[in-house]
Motif scaffolding. Structure first.
Motif, PDB file in Angstrom:
ATOM      1  N   PHE A  95       0.806  -1.225   0.000  1.00 20.45           N
ATOM      2  CA  PHE A  95       0.000   0.000   0.000  1.00 20.45           C
ATOM      3  C   PHE A  95       0.840   1.277   0.000  1.00 20.45           C
ATOM      4  O   PHE A  95       0.627   2.178  -0.813  1.00 20.45           O
ATOM      5  N   ALA A  96       1.792   1.379   0.936  1.00 18.34           N
ATOM      6  CA  ALA A  96       2.554   2.628   1.062  1.00 18.34           C
ATOM      7  C   ALA A  96       3.363   2.932  -0.191  1.00 18.34           C
ATOM      8  O   ALA A  96       3.425   4.084  -0.640  1.00 18.34           O
ATOM      9  N   ASP A  97       3.986   1.911  -0.775  1.00 21.03           N
ATOM     10  CA  ASP A  97       4.770   2.112  -1.995  1.00 21.03           C
ATOM     11  C   ASP A  97       3.892   2.611  -3.143  1.00 21.03           C
ATOM     12  O   ASP A  97       4.238   3.552  -3.848  1.00 21.03           O
ATOM     13  N   ARG A  98       2.774   1.956  -3.315  1.00 20.84           N
ATOM     14  CA  ARG A  98       1.907   2.290  -4.442  1.00 20.84           C
ATOM     15  C   ARG A  98       1.257   3.659  -4.258  1.00 20.84           C
ATOM     16  O   ARG A  98       1.094   4.417  -5.227  1.00 20.84           O
ATOM     17  N   GLU A  99       0.885   3.972  -3.015  1.00 24.53           N
ATOM     18  CA  GLU A  99       0.341   5.300  -2.746  1.00 24.53           C
ATOM     19  C   GLU A  99       1.403   6.368  -2.990  1.00 24.53           C
ATOM     20  O   GLU A  99       1.112   7.438  -3.526  1.00 24.53           O
ATOM     21  N   TYR A 100       2.617   6.066  -2.582  1.00 28.10           N
ATOM     22  CA  TYR A 100       3.717   7.022  -2.776  1.00 28.10           C
ATOM     23  C   TYR A 100       3.879   7.344  -4.260  1.00 28.10           C
ATOM     24  O   TYR A 100       3.975   8.515  -4.650  1.00 28.10           O
ATOM     25  N   LEU A 101       3.921   6.290  -5.095  1.00 26.50           N
ATOM     26  CA  LEU A 101       4.099   6.511  -6.532  1.00 26.50           C
ATOM     27  C   LEU A 101       2.923   7.285  -7.126  1.00 26.50           C
ATOM     28  O   LEU A 101       3.106   8.172  -7.966  1.00 26.50           O
ATOM     29  N   HIS A 102       1.732   6.962  -6.687  1.00 27.21           N
ATOM     30  CA  HIS A 102       0.536   7.638  -7.209  1.00 27.21           C
ATOM     31  C   HIS A 102       0.575   9.133  -6.910  1.00 27.21           C
ATOM     32  O   HIS A 102       0.389   9.961  -7.811  1.00 27.21           O
ATOM     33  N   TYR A 103       0.838   9.487  -5.656  1.00 27.92           N
ATOM     34  CA  TYR A 103       0.851  10.900  -5.282  1.00 27.92           C
ATOM     35  C   TYR A 103       2.123  11.605  -5.758  1.00 27.92           C
ATOM     36  O   TYR A 103       2.112  12.810  -6.001  1.00 27.92           O
ATOM     37  N   SER A 119       3.139  17.177  -0.732  1.00 27.55           N
ATOM     38  CA  SER A 119       4.534  17.084  -0.290  1.00 27.55           C
ATOM     39  C   SER A 119       4.614  16.461   1.092  1.00 27.55           C
ATOM     40  O   SER A 119       5.420  15.575   1.353  1.00 27.55           O
ATOM     41  N   GLU A 120       3.757  16.931   2.014  1.00 25.69           N
ATOM     42  CA  GLU A 120       3.729  16.372   3.364  1.00 25.69           C
ATOM     43  C   GLU A 120       3.254  14.923   3.344  1.00 25.69           C
ATOM     44  O   GLU A 120       3.774  14.071   4.064  1.00 25.69           O
ATOM     45  N   LEU A 121       2.276  14.622   2.500  1.00 25.02           N
ATOM     46  CA  LEU A 121       1.777  13.251   2.403  1.00 25.02           C
ATOM     47  C   LEU A 121       2.872  12.313   1.916  1.00 25.02           C
ATOM     48  O   LEU A 121       3.025  11.193   2.412  1.00 25.02           O
ATOM     49  N   LEU A 122       3.666  12.754   0.935  1.00 27.71           N
ATOM     50  CA  LEU A 122       4.769  11.937   0.434  1.00 27.71           C
ATOM     51  C   LEU A 122       5.787  11.664   1.544  1.00 27.71           C
ATOM     52  O   LEU A 122       6.302  10.550   1.674  1.00 27.71           O
ATOM     53  N   GLU A 127       8.133   7.831   5.179  1.00 22.26           N
ATOM     54  CA  GLU A 127       8.529   7.571   6.559  1.00 22.26           C
ATOM     55  C   GLU A 127       7.950   6.239   7.035  1.00 22.26           C
ATOM     56  O   GLU A 127       8.609   5.482   7.749  1.00 22.26           O
ATOM     57  N   TRP A 128       6.726   5.942   6.596  1.00 25.17           N
ATOM     58  CA  TRP A 128       6.111   4.692   7.015  1.00 25.17           C
ATOM     59  C   TRP A 128       6.907   3.495   6.516  1.00 25.17           C
ATOM     60  O   TRP A 128       7.136   2.537   7.240  1.00 25.17           O
ATOM     61  N   THR A 129       7.344   3.560   5.277  1.00 24.43           N
ATOM     62  CA  THR A 129       8.049   2.409   4.713  1.00 24.43           C
ATOM     63  C   THR A 129       9.449   2.273   5.285  1.00 24.43           C
ATOM     64  O   THR A 129      10.046   1.206   5.222  1.00 24.43           O
ATOM     65  N   PHE A 153       7.851  -1.177  -4.996  1.00 25.92           N
ATOM     66  CA  PHE A 153       6.770  -1.730  -5.796  1.00 25.92           C
ATOM     67  C   PHE A 153       6.144  -0.627  -6.640  1.00 25.92           C
ATOM     68  O   PHE A 153       6.067   0.524  -6.216  1.00 25.92           O
ATOM     69  N   ASP A 154       5.726  -0.989  -7.873  1.00 25.49           N
ATOM     70  CA  ASP A 154       5.119   0.008  -8.738  1.00 25.49           C
ATOM     71  C   ASP A 154       3.637   0.166  -8.404  1.00 25.49           C
ATOM     72  O   ASP A 154       3.126  -0.458  -7.464  1.00 25.49           O
ATOM     73  N   GLU A 155       2.932   0.991  -9.160  1.00 23.03           N
ATOM     74  CA  GLU A 155       1.533   1.286  -8.849  1.00 23.03           C
ATOM     75  C   GLU A 155       0.616   0.093  -9.090  1.00 23.03           C
ATOM     76  O   GLU A 155      -0.526   0.086  -8.637  1.00 23.03           O
ATOM     77  N   GLU A 156       1.112  -0.916  -9.803  1.00 16.95           N
ATOM     78  CA  GLU A 156       0.335  -2.131 -10.010  1.00 16.95           C
ATOM     79  C   GLU A 156       0.633  -3.176  -8.940  1.00 16.95           C
ATOM     80  O   GLU A 156       0.069  -4.266  -8.951  1.00 16.95           O
TER      81      GLU A 156
END
Length: 472
Positions: A95-103, A119-122, A127-129, A153-156
């Motif tokens: 989840f965190a990786d894919r969300e990171y790439l999306h945003y 920017s803060e969300l990224l 930080e979570w990962t 991990f990519d967005e897929e």
């Protein structure tokens, strides 16, 4: 009654729809229905908040509701909590990786504004990962430096391997950009900045204080060590310059850096400000940590100039918000943290009375930088007019220079420089004539510059260690 922007829109765009569908499918397969219901509710709430934020973002600054920042804070904290739960309970989603790439992709397309909530969300996702419970339960050592985050991990949801070098290179580049955010800026001298104390008019007492207390210590460490062993003489690790604006607090700091030939770093506390909960305090700490790391690699003490100390060192009794109190506490802790480091802090403020008493105590030396006295004004006029060939003749007339200096008493250093330039322009308009007393009189009469009320800036007058008149 107005409809709350939190509930008036249905989520239609923004968050990763594919990942959201996968999450909902995973939730349906969870045997613990109470837990799955909580996750689903939190996810829906985050999506609604995000949609509301995106709708508000379309509005102008004047149209945005007052509670916009609160909505952003709530969203970021909820998203942070949601990421934690999903990362632990549904590890297979990455989840965190894919969300990171999306945003991250959207952040770049949006112009990469550091003030953007993305920017803060990224930062929180990365930080979570890296620092929280995540894939393989790997945590980052406490003493490790801040490493650029590159998603695995990519967005897929597919693992990014060495076969995808271009994708990895792109992610690494973006990661370095995010990790390079800095609240310290190295000062770069220009033609107008002082080349040392010789370019500073007046301020004799403070120049002597800096010469004996800092410059000799840096340029002659053996003598400084001997002075310490025999007399206990120590270098002032923190100096607070305060007084009316425009009197040269920044200028004298630049001159000091030139005298000792050491880099000067500007710590702009106003840049560390953030409307996100706890982020201002975090930014202040990171700024001081960065200063300490820079100092470790330097042979000479690192000079750090903090302008507008009152921005975050305000009197805590005047505030009621927990975040405000935490900011001051963090500033105090950060000032303490560099006491034993190879760092000299120089603070500046025009609002001494608004500083928290504990912040004042953290500065071992406090100097009131006053408007320039007559001798300093004369010296300043000499330095300014000597640069203009049409001002040399006026400089030879001591009586007229004294008269001009008398008329300029009460103005700040910066105002005197501007009035002198206006006088020069008056002479230019008089058919390129020599600069004269009359040009100054006209400039003073027409100037928009005001004399500061010294009473507003003199604090604890009986306790002032030094009163300095300054000119540059």
């Amino acid at each position: 009654m107005k409809i709350s922007p939190i509930t008036q829109y249905k989520p239609t765009f923004g968050y990763d729809k594919k990942l959201n569908r996968e999450l909902k499918a995973a939730i349906r397969e969870t045997s613990d229905k109470e837990f799955s219901y909580s996750i689903a509710a939190l996810n829906n709430y985050c999506n609604n908040l995000e949609t509301s934020i995106r709708e508000i973002d379309k509005q102008s600054k004047e149209e945005k509701p007052k509670h916009y920042d609160d909505i952003v804070d709530i969203f970021l904290n909820c998203k942070d909590t949601l990421t934690g739960y999903i990362s632990v309970a549904y590890e297979q989603l990455n989840f965190a990786d894919r969300e990171y790439l999306h945003y991250n992709n959207e952040f770049i397309q949006n112009g990469s504004d550091p003030k953007d909530w993305r920017s803060e969300l990224l930062d929180r996702l990365s930080e979570w990962t890296q620092t929280k419970y995540y894939k393989n339960k790997v945590t980052k050592p406490k003493d490790a430096g801040k490493e650029p985050y590159v998603p695995k991990f990519d967005e897929e949801g597919r693992e990014i391997t060495g076969d995808n070098d271009s994708k990895k290179a792109e992610l690494q580049k973006r990661a370095k950009e995010l990790a390079s955010k800095s609240f310290l800026e190295e000062f770069k001298p220009t033609a107008q900045t002082p080349k040392g104390f010789k370019d500073v008019a007046g301020m004799t007492e403070l120049k002597d204080k800096l010469e004996n207390g800092i410059i000799e210590y840096i340029n002659n460490p053996e003598q400084a060590q001997l002075d310490f062993e025999e007399y206990g003489k120590t270098i002032p690790k923190s100096i607070l310059l305060y007084g009316p604006p425009g009197c040269g607090k920044t200028y004298i700091t630049q001159a000091l850096a030139s005298e000792v030939q050491t880099p000067l770093y500007l710590l702009n506390l106003s840049k560390t400000g953030s409307h996100y909960i706890n982020m201002t305090s975090k930014n202040i700490k990171e700024a001081f940590d960065e200063a300490a790391k820079i100092a470790e690699k330097s042979d000479k003490p690192c000079l750090v100039f903090m302008d507008e100390v009152d921005s975050f060192g305000f009197d805590r009794t005047s505030r009621t918000e927990n975040e405000d109190v935490k900011q001051v506490a963090t500033l105090l802790q950060s000032l303490d943290s560099v006491k034993d480091a190879n760092v000299i802090i120089i603070g500046a403020t025009n609002k001494y009375n608004l500083l928290d008493p504990a912040v004042k105590r953290r500065f071992t030396s406090k100097v009131f930088v006053d408007v320039p006295e007559k001798d300093a004004i004369t010296d300043l006029l000499s330095k300014k007019l000597s640069k203009y060939s049409k001002g040399h003749k006026l400089l030879e007339d001591k009586e007229q220079i004294d008269s001009i200096a008398h008329k300029l008493q009460g103005y700040s250093n910066d105002s005197i420089c501007k009035i002198t330039d206006d006088a020069a322009m008056n002479a230019l308009k008089r058919n390129r004539a020599e600069i004269s007393l009359q040009d100054f009189e006209k400039a003073i009469k027409e100037t928009s510059e005001e004399k500061p009320d010294r009473k507003e800036y003199i604090a604890d007058s009986k306790k002032i260690q030094n009163k300095i008149g300054f000119g540059s």
